[in-house]
Design an enzyme around this catalytic site. Sequence first.
Site, PDB file in Angstrom:
ATOM      1  N   LYS A  36       0.802  -1.201  -0.101  1.00  0.00           N
ATOM      2  CA  LYS A  36      -0.126   0.139   0.244  1.00  0.00           C
ATOM      3  C   LYS A  36       0.742   1.220  -0.097  1.00  0.00           C
ATOM      4  O   LYS A  36       0.441   2.372  -0.372  1.00  0.00           O
ATOM      5  CB  LYS A  36      -0.938  -0.045   1.035  1.00  0.00           C
ATOM      6  CG  LYS A  36      -0.380  -0.074   2.631  1.00  0.00           C
ATOM      7  CD  LYS A  36      -1.253  -0.221   3.647  1.00  0.00           C
ATOM      8  CE  LYS A  36      -0.718  -0.009   5.007  1.00  0.00           C
ATOM      9  NZ  LYS A  36      -1.232  -0.713   5.993  1.00  0.00           N
ATOM     10  N   ARG A 129      -7.582  -0.770  17.382  1.00  0.00           N
ATOM     11  CA  ARG A 129      -8.046  -0.593  15.949  1.00  0.00           C
ATOM     12  C   ARG A 129      -8.915  -1.729  15.728  1.00  0.00           C
ATOM     13  O   ARG A 129      -9.815  -1.969  16.260  1.00  0.00           O
ATOM     14  CB  ARG A 129      -6.763  -0.325  14.893  1.00  0.00           C
ATOM     15  CG  ARG A 129      -7.243   0.449  13.795  1.00  0.00           C
ATOM     16  CD  ARG A 129      -6.082   0.569  12.860  1.00  0.00           C
ATOM     17  NE  ARG A 129      -5.880  -0.491  12.075  1.00  0.00           N
ATOM     18  CZ  ARG A 129      -4.761  -0.483  11.020  1.00  0.00           C
ATOM     19  NH1 ARG A 129      -4.049   0.430  10.723  1.00  0.00           N
ATOM     20  NH2 ARG A 129      -4.754  -1.738  10.377  1.00  0.00           N
TER      21      ARG A 129
HETATM   22  C1  PLP Z   1      -0.500  -1.426   6.848  1.00  0.00           C
HETATM   23  C2  PLP Z   1      -0.792  -2.711   7.307  1.00  0.00           C
HETATM   24  C3  PLP Z   1       0.161  -3.686   7.332  1.00  0.00           C
HETATM   25  C4  PLP Z   1       1.656  -3.265   7.241  1.00  0.00           C
HETATM   26  O1  PLP Z   1       2.001  -2.395   8.181  1.00  0.00           O
HETATM   27  P1  PLP Z   1       3.832  -2.010   7.963  1.00  0.00           P
HETATM   28  O2  PLP Z   1       3.926  -1.172   9.470  1.00  0.00           O
HETATM   29  O3  PLP Z   1       3.999  -1.185   6.983  1.00  0.00           O
HETATM   30  O4  PLP Z   1       4.606  -3.102   8.096  1.00  0.00           O
HETATM   31  C5  PLP Z   1       0.022  -4.801   8.216  1.00  0.00           C
HETATM   32  N1  PLP Z   1      -1.323  -5.246   8.509  1.00  0.00           N
HETATM   33  C6  PLP Z   1      -2.374  -4.106   8.255  1.00  0.00           C
HETATM   34  C7  PLP Z   1      -3.704  -4.464   8.623  1.00  0.00           C
HETATM   35  C8  PLP Z   1      -2.307  -2.906   7.703  1.00  0.00           C
HETATM   36  O5  PLP Z   1      -3.126  -2.215   7.507  1.00  0.00           O
END
Ligand code: PLP
Length: 353
Positions: A36, A129
Amino acid sequence: MNYPALKIDLKKIEANTRLLVEKCAAYNIKVSAVTKAFCGIPEVAEAMVKGGAAYLADSRVENLIKMKHIKQPKMLLRIPMLSQVKEVVEYADISLNSEYKVIKALSDEAQEKRKCHDIILMVDLGDLREGVWADEAVEYAGKIIKLEGVRLIGIGTNLTCYGAVIPKVDNLSKLVEIAENIEKKYGVKLSIISGGNSSSYYLVENGTIPKGINNLRLGESVVLGNETAYGNRIEGTYNDCFTLCAEIIELKEKPSVPIGEIGVDAFGNKPTYVDRGIRKRAILAIGKQDVRIDGLTPIDKKIIILGASSDHMIVDVTDSETDYSIGDIIEFTMDYGALLSLSTSDYVYKVIE
Ligand SMILES: *Cc1c(COP(=O)(O)O)cnc(C)c1O
């Protein structure tokens, strides 16, 4: 080349992925590479697959669609919107979920399309969250298992996002325990126990990641080489897979303090200035519409970022050993927020090397 440009080094992305995949493999953990931060650019996702990513994961269906030709299973990270259930079943093989109503809708849609959609049930271990509360997880799993068209393939958790709670042996052990309880109670096998994002990686590095965790969803650690529980660099990774290149459009000697009564800037803030005397200042053709300026670091260490408006960024080049001219390019490395904003801006050219 067109500017401003976000230069992407695929070899470095591949190398970062491989390093993390190999470290995780020593603990039987597979990596979901998270796409992302660069909006799912397919070439970058392919480099992650070359580096050994078992899954590709993104928060947005729009990004998964860009990667639909890649054969690795796609994971939707953000809890699906009810309004997007059709697209989720079409483009995601797996989705992370915490709401029965959504899972039921996925089940209905999958049955209609004669598909099977895989579900990872998210458990909230305190970060506040997404996720069902830990003591409700087993019962929730039972309700999902009863549905047709969807298959509960695992559970997961997400930490250090909203509440900044750090993954530890105790909270991740709790996740493994919940998985065992689900397996025992319903006589099922859960193939994925997903222990978090880049903030969980330090537990792999120090060898304390609880046995049973067999998946991590890694974004920032792959794209920037950062461990995010304590904000350390991961040894052996590249921090410059992505480079911002911006062009100088004005270069003049000017005072460092504006002349006249000071009101508010273009963003409604009252600015403050350090008086360094007359300085050589360059205006770059990029601004706050494109990038979170605070997250940029000039590669030329002698350059000072002074500020920006929506489409002009001002840097002080007085101390630099390079004699810059109009049309020259100044390069920056970046943090996660800057990468996210640059990737999202349509005005920034994405250049793959
Ligand atoms: C964005 C996201 C990740 C990745 O997070 P990083 O800190 O970039 O490794 C993993 N799991 C979920 C649910 C996310 O939204």
